[in-house]
Write a protein that holds these residues in place. Structure first.
Motif, PDB file in Angstrom:
ATOM      1  N   HIS A 273     -48.982 -34.632  29.228  1.00  7.67           N
ATOM      2  CA  HIS A 273     -50.337 -35.143  29.407  1.00  7.67           C
ATOM      3  C   HIS A 273     -51.042 -34.431  30.555  1.00  7.67           C
ATOM      4  O   HIS A 273     -52.230 -34.076  30.457  1.00  7.67           O
ATOM      5  CB  HIS A 273     -50.285 -36.658  29.658  1.00  7.67           C
ATOM      6  N   LYS A 274     -50.321 -34.201  31.631  1.00  5.71           N
ATOM      7  CA  LYS A 274     -50.887 -33.486  32.777  1.00  5.71           C
ATOM      8  C   LYS A 274     -51.260 -32.060  32.389  1.00  5.71           C
ATOM      9  O   LYS A 274     -52.311 -31.544  32.791  1.00  5.71           O
ATOM     10  CB  LYS A 274     -49.883 -33.477  33.923  1.00  5.71           C
ATOM     11  N   ALA A 275     -50.400 -31.410  31.593  1.00  2.22           N
ATOM     12  CA  ALA A 275     -50.689 -30.043  31.147  1.00  2.22           C
ATOM     13  C   ALA A 275     -51.953 -30.012  30.293  1.00  2.22           C
ATOM     14  O   ALA A 275     -52.795 -29.114  30.433  1.00  2.22           O
ATOM     15  CB  ALA A 275     -49.500 -29.496  30.360  1.00  2.22           C
ATOM     16  N   ALA A 276     -52.109 -31.009  29.416  1.00  2.00           N
ATOM     17  CA  ALA A 276     -53.300 -31.056  28.562  1.00  2.00           C
ATOM     18  C   ALA A 276     -54.555 -31.275  29.390  1.00  2.00           C
ATOM     19  O   ALA A 276     -55.606 -30.687  29.112  1.00  2.00           O
ATOM     20  CB  ALA A 276     -53.136 -32.168  27.518  1.00  2.00           C
ATOM     21  N   ARG A 277     -54.467 -32.114  30.405  1.00  2.00           N
ATOM     22  CA  ARG A 277     -55.626 -32.377  31.264  1.00  2.00           C
ATOM     23  C   ARG A 277     -56.051 -31.127  32.037  1.00  2.00           C
ATOM     24  O   ARG A 277     -57.228 -30.948  32.330  1.00  2.00           O
ATOM     25  CB  ARG A 277     -55.304 -33.499  32.249  1.00  2.00           C
ATOM     26  N   SER A 278     -55.084 -30.263  32.336  1.00  2.00           N
ATOM     27  CA  SER A 278     -55.402 -29.045  33.089  1.00  2.00           C
ATOM     28  C   SER A 278     -55.782 -27.883  32.182  1.00  2.00           C
ATOM     29  O   SER A 278     -55.983 -26.763  32.647  1.00  2.00           O
ATOM     30  CB  SER A 278     -54.205 -28.643  33.955  1.00  2.00           C
ATOM     31  N   GLY A 279     -55.870 -28.158  30.885  1.00  2.00           N
ATOM     32  CA  GLY A 279     -56.317 -27.126  29.949  1.00  2.00           C
ATOM     33  C   GLY A 279     -55.217 -26.266  29.380  1.00  2.00           C
ATOM     34  O   GLY A 279     -55.488 -25.324  28.632  1.00  2.00           O
TER      35      GLY A 279
END
Length: 312
Positions: A273-279
């Motif tokens: 989820h963190k990776a997705a939020r950072s693009g």
């Protein structure tokens, strides 16, 4: 390649007369053996827990044989209903009906026979409650999930999970003739496990699902939303798994295992989820494989815990 070209290609590649081995392999493929195996991973340990140790031979045979036939029946019905879209998806285009190795009528009769056998096994070796639950699970997967929901709503993954979680209830009913709060909690573990498990796979094959017109969540929503919902379902799954500890007399083996495995799972899904939020493009297939290991180890711990208590 257009849909028409794809279908022409499949028809052109369809095999001619098959050997007995090929026919048997085709019917075995209709049963979706990997899904059957995954369902038994949760059902058999639940049977040990409900039996407070080693189950009776009749209950064990009912769950393994009846459960296998029920899951195989649902898989066959799914292949019949989905044969048109299976031809359009790279992941499913080699299924027996998509490749014309088995005809729809024959597959439908095969699925019906397995359904009847499954219900008969549960009636003969277990009890009517287990038989009714098995029949409901088959009907829900074929009619509610595959026929009504799958092509219409991204919520099909969640509500289709009712049948995927049913083996837990069926196993508990086969052992006890009733249901309990522990059985419900184990049911919820599998129910909330299924969306993050499936969505992780669907992210990889979202072009396939889009081509076939199947509105799974990764097709109609952003990866960030998919992983946000995966985080929510993962927390609910872990909560349900830990709740089993006070609901039934387990040893610390199950309790510690549920907490540790839950922590590992949550760490990974939050990382994605963190990776997705950072693009970044999250590696969701790692979560897919982790989810299988999680479910297997959690229910193995449940069975081992029951055996320890039985021997004490």
């Amino acid at each position: 390649m257009s849909t028409i070209d794809t279908e022409k290609s499949i028809l052109a590649d369809a095999p001619g007369p098959s050997s007995v081995r090929d026919v048997v392999g085709a019917y075995l493929s209709l049963c979706k053996p990997r899904i059957v195996e995954l369902l038994l991973v949760s059902a058999v340990p639940t049977l040990f827990a409900a039996s407070h140790g080693v189950p009776s031979i009749t209950a064990f045979l009912a769950v393994t044989l009846g459960g296998t036939c029920a899951a195989a029946s649902a898989g066959a019905f799914n292949c019949v209903i989905d044969r048109d879209i299976d031809r359009l998806m790279e992941r499913t285009r080699n299924r027996p009906l998509a490749r014309h190795r088995v005809g729809p009528r024959a597959a439908l009769m095969f699925g019906t026979a397995l359904c009847v056998i499954s219900v008969g096994i549960f009636l003969a070796l277990a009890n009517p409650l287990a038989a009714v639950l098995a029949l409901c699970a088959i009907s829900h997967y074929a009619l509610v999930y595959t026929l009504l929901l799958k092509r219409r709503t991204p919520q099909s993954t969640l509500w289709g999970g009712l049948c995927g979680s049913a083996p837990v209830l069926i196993a508990w009913a086969a052992a006890t003739g009733s249901l309990s709060w522990t059985a419900l909690s184990l049911f919820l573990v599998v129910f909330f496990w299924q969306p993050p498990h499936f969505w992780a796979l669907a992210v990889k094959y979202r072009d396939d699902y889009s081509r076939a017109g199947i509105p799974v969540l990764p097709v109609v929503a952003s990866i960030r939303r998919v992983l946000t919902e995966s985080v929510v379902h993962s927390w609910l799954m872990v909560t349900a798994s830990v709740a089993v500890w006070p609901l039934t007399p387990t040893t610390p083996l199950y309790g510690v295992t549920s907490v540790v495995l839950g922590g590992v799972f949550l760490f990974q899904v939050h990382g994605l989820h963190k990776a997705a939020r950072s693009g970044q493009e999250p590696r969701t297939m790692r979560l897919f494989h982790t989810s299988i290991v999680y479910l297997t180890l959690l229910f193995l711990a449940l069975a081992a815990d029951s055996l320890l208590r039985h021997g004490s």
